[in-house]
Scaffold this motif. Structure first.
Motif, PDB file in Angstrom:
ATOM      1  N   ALA A  39      -2.906   0.383  12.239  1.00 14.00           N
ATOM      2  CA  ALA A  39      -1.697   1.126  11.871  1.00 14.00           C
ATOM      3  C   ALA A  39      -1.449   2.280  12.838  1.00 14.00           C
ATOM      4  N   THR A  43       1.722   2.728  15.462  1.00 13.82           N
ATOM      5  CA  THR A  43       2.517   3.951  15.329  1.00 13.82           C
ATOM      6  C   THR A  43       2.678   4.617  16.696  1.00 13.82           C
ATOM      7  N   TRP A 199       0.622   0.357   7.454  1.00 16.68           N
ATOM      8  CA  TRP A 199       0.373   1.548   6.629  1.00 16.68           C
ATOM      9  C   TRP A 199       0.440   1.207   5.144  1.00 16.68           C
ATOM     10  N   TYR A 202      -2.706  -0.398   4.341  1.00 20.01           N
ATOM     11  CA  TYR A 202      -3.775   0.602   4.357  1.00 20.01           C
ATOM     12  C   TYR A 202      -3.878   1.340   3.019  1.00 20.01           C
TER      13      TYR A 202
END
Length: 305
Positions: A39, A43, A199, A202
């Protein structure tokens, strides 16, 4: 240096960056977790793409392209990142990278099936060679062994399944998005969507909190640069570079990637492993050669034969 050489050099830089992705993703995910690390990488890559490629208006893309192309892209990137991050060890991660490079041959296969064009029968043995090369590598030092191959896959079926599914997904993406994109590229949005998806995943995992150190930050920046910068440079390369050279070099990415992965991850790969890499690379080149667009003179000779 001429303008065209600048474009070609950018494309070569992209190939180098793409070749380092397997090792860098594995390095980051070892330190930040398979999901959290992935993630963070996407990003950072998204931020890099915003500043290099830009963030076009969503209204400039067809909804069909965004929905279908975006879903395939996000699915592929998640499969690749998680397969590498969830591998049992670094050697297995390099195996996942090699499985991923089945996509060039699969792309050719799907293109032939969709277009129903007549191709040489040699295409199908070439396709089999790519899968044989992967099986040869995954079987280990003893050469091709069904029992050993099965045992290795059963040691981590999730990662092997993700890597294989990713290769099929990317081959489909390459074939069906060309017509839907109308020559436009939503790569920045697709990277952002991948980051969001990771995310979200996650949030539902039990990974420990990320521990930040300077080496971790450095590896993360390198991984983000390799992915985001690689796509940015490739876009520059295909604008005015020598596409024959770039296309040819791109088929050697499995070799470049394996070499860089072994170097960056501190691995000593066996002759058997390299034999499998060569098989996959050779198969990709054969598939490309057998289905390349031929000059009008060659086509006329074939029709008259």
């Amino acid at each position: 240096m001429s303008g065209k050489n600048h474009f070609t050099l950018a494309g070569c830089g992209a190939i180098f960056l793409f070749s380092s992705v397997v090792a860098l993703i594995r390095s980051v995910t070892e330190q930040l977790g398979p999901v959290g690390g992935a993630a963070m990488i996407y990003t950072v890559s998204t931020v890099i793409l915003i500043f290099t490629v830009g963030l076009p208006k969503l209204s400039s893309f067809s909804s069909r392209y965004l929905l279908i192309g975006g879903t395939l892209f996000v699915s592929y990137e998640m499969c690749l990142a998680l397969a590498l991050g969830m591998a049992n060890d670094r050697l297995q991660a390099v195996e996942m990278g090699l499985i991923n490079y089945l996509w060039p041959c699969l792309t050719v296969l799907f293109a032939v099936l969709l277009s129903r064009r007549r191709v040489s029968w040699l295409l199908y043995p070439s396709l089999m060679l790519s899968f044989f090369g992967v099986a040869w590598t995954v079987s280990g030092d003893s050469g091709l062994s069904v029992s050993q191959l099965t045992a290795n896959v059963q040691s981590n079926p999730v990662s092997y399944s993700l890597a294989l599914c990713g290769a099929f997904i990317w081959a489909i993406y390459c074939n069906i998005t060309r017509g839907m994109s109308n020559g436009k590229n939503a790569i920045t949005w697709f990277f952002a969507a991948t980051a969001v998806a990771l995310w979200v995943k996650y949030l539902f995992t039990q990974e420990p909190a990320m521990q930040w150190t300077l080496p971790v930050i450095w590896d993360l920046l390198l991984a983000g640069l390799a992915m985001g910068g690689g796509y940015a440079l490739w876009n520059i390369g295909i604008i005015g570079g020598n596409m024959v050279l770039l296309a040819t070099l791109s088929y050697f990415v499995p070799v470049f990637s394996t070499f860089l992965s072994a170097y960056l991850l501190g691995l000593k790969l066996t002759a058997t492993f390299w034999q499998g890499v060569v098989m996959v690379t050779l198969a990709s080149l054969l598939c490309w050669w057998l289905t390349r667009e031929k000059p009008a003179g060659e086509l006329l000779q074939e029709e008259q034969a």
